[in-house]
Design a protein around this motif. Sequence first.
Motif, PDB file in Angstrom:
ATOM      1  N   SER A   1       5.509  21.917   4.190  1.00  0.00           N
ATOM      2  CA  SER A   1       5.340  20.521   4.600  1.00  0.00           C
ATOM      3  C   SER A   1       3.859  20.149   4.654  1.00  0.00           C
ATOM      4  CB  SER A   1       5.992  20.312   5.958  1.00  0.00           C
ATOM      5  OG  SER A   1       5.819  19.002   6.399  1.00  0.00           O
ATOM      6  N   SER A   2       3.050  21.050   5.168  1.00  0.00           N
ATOM      7  CA  SER A   2       1.605  20.817   5.225  1.00  0.00           C
ATOM      8  C   SER A   2       1.012  20.696   3.822  1.00  0.00           C
ATOM      9  CB  SER A   2       0.932  21.962   5.987  1.00  0.00           C
ATOM     10  OG  SER A   2      -0.453  21.883   5.892  1.00  0.00           O
TER      11      SER A   2
ATOM     12  N   VAL B   1       2.528  19.710   1.090  1.00  0.00           N
ATOM     13  CA  VAL B   1       2.964  18.449   0.491  1.00  0.00           C
ATOM     14  C   VAL B   1       2.139  17.289   1.063  1.00  0.00           C
ATOM     15  CG1 VAL B   1       4.898  16.835   0.270  1.00  0.00           C
ATOM     16  CG2 VAL B   1       5.279  19.263  -0.076  1.00  0.00           C
ATOM     17  N   SER B   2       1.844  17.343   2.355  1.00  0.00           N
ATOM     18  CA  SER B   2       0.999  16.307   2.962  1.00  0.00           C
ATOM     19  C   SER B   2      -0.400  16.314   2.352  1.00  0.00           C
ATOM     20  CB  SER B   2       0.890  16.514   4.462  1.00  0.00           C
ATOM     21  OG  SER B   2       2.117  16.302   5.081  1.00  0.00           O
TER      22      SER B   2
ATOM     23  N   SER C   1      -0.278  14.703  -0.990  1.00  0.00           N
ATOM     24  CA  SER C   1      -0.176  13.251  -0.844  1.00  0.00           C
ATOM     25  C   SER C   1      -1.542  12.640  -0.549  1.00  0.00           C
ATOM     26  CB  SER C   1       0.819  12.919   0.270  1.00  0.00           C
ATOM     27  OG  SER C   1       0.953  11.529   0.410  1.00  0.00           O
TER      28      SER C   1
ATOM     29  N   GLU D   1       3.319  10.791  -7.439  1.00  0.00           N
ATOM     30  CA  GLU D   1       3.862  10.140  -6.243  1.00  0.00           C
ATOM     31  C   GLU D   1       5.377  10.273  -6.182  1.00  0.00           C
ATOM     32  OE1 GLU D   1       2.239   6.197  -6.631  1.00  0.00           O
ATOM     33  OE2 GLU D   1       0.633   6.631  -5.184  1.00  0.00           O
TER      34      GLU D   1
ATOM     35  N   ILE E   1       6.190  13.806  -5.148  1.00  0.00           N
ATOM     36  CA  ILE E   1       5.869  14.036  -3.741  1.00  0.00           C
ATOM     37  C   ILE E   1       6.907  13.377  -2.844  1.00  0.00           C
ATOM     38  CG2 ILE E   1       4.204  13.435  -1.926  1.00  0.00           C
ATOM     39  CD1 ILE E   1       2.001  14.089  -3.941  1.00  0.00           C
ATOM     40  N   ILE E   2       7.346  12.181  -3.209  1.00  0.00           N
ATOM     41  CA  ILE E   2       8.390  11.506  -2.423  1.00  0.00           C
ATOM     42  C   ILE E   2       9.668  12.325  -2.415  1.00  0.00           C
ATOM     43  CG2 ILE E   2       9.917   9.486  -2.411  1.00  0.00           C
ATOM     44  CD1 ILE E   2       7.446   7.835  -3.301  1.00  0.00           C
TER      45      ILE E   2
ATOM     46  N   GLN F   1       9.101  15.314  -0.110  1.00  0.00           N
ATOM     47  CA  GLN F   1       9.108  14.921   1.291  1.00  0.00           C
ATOM     48  C   GLN F   1      10.522  14.632   1.774  1.00  0.00           C
ATOM     49  OE1 GLN F   1       6.269  11.710   1.093  1.00  0.00           O
ATOM     50  NE2 GLN F   1       4.616  12.997   1.892  1.00  0.00           N
TER      51      GLN F   1
END
Length: 163
Positions: A111-112, A114-115, A118, A155, A158-159, A162
């Motif tokens: 998760s980190s 992926v952030s 982004s 994008e 990434i969406i 997420q």
Amino acid sequence: MFLKLLEAVLKSGNRMNVGTNRGHAQAFKLDTLLKLVDVKGADGKTTLLHFFVQEIIRTEGARLNGGNQTSNPTLSDDVKCRRLGLQVVSALSSDLGNVKKAVVMDSEVLSSDVSKLSKGISNIMEVVQLNETTMSDGSSRKFSESMNMFMKLAEEKIIRLQA
């Protein structure tokens, strides 16, 4: 192949629970698979997991053999079906190769990451916008177009990650 195993487990669970509120389940928890090893046959050695795999071997072999399974198959037909089915089931280990990699991955780290990706895309977007305002030649325009296409694809990915 793994999906066939999961489907067999779900169908048999629904069959055993017919008439109860769990008889029409559409899913089950993956830790339920661990219980397949606990249910033993009359010989004390064969587990429910063994039974499922043997049945998948038999049905896949019959399917690959043309599905011409008569009521009294000969021994050679049965051996041929099992051999074909065993080849299909042996592909299960390659299906599970990514599972081993996913098990060791920490979801918080993922998760980190992926952030961070982004935020990196946002930084790239700022650079491209700055480039578009300061430069007006053709190479700058080509750069902006290709970077905009890249950012759009990035994008979208990434969406999905997420979600």
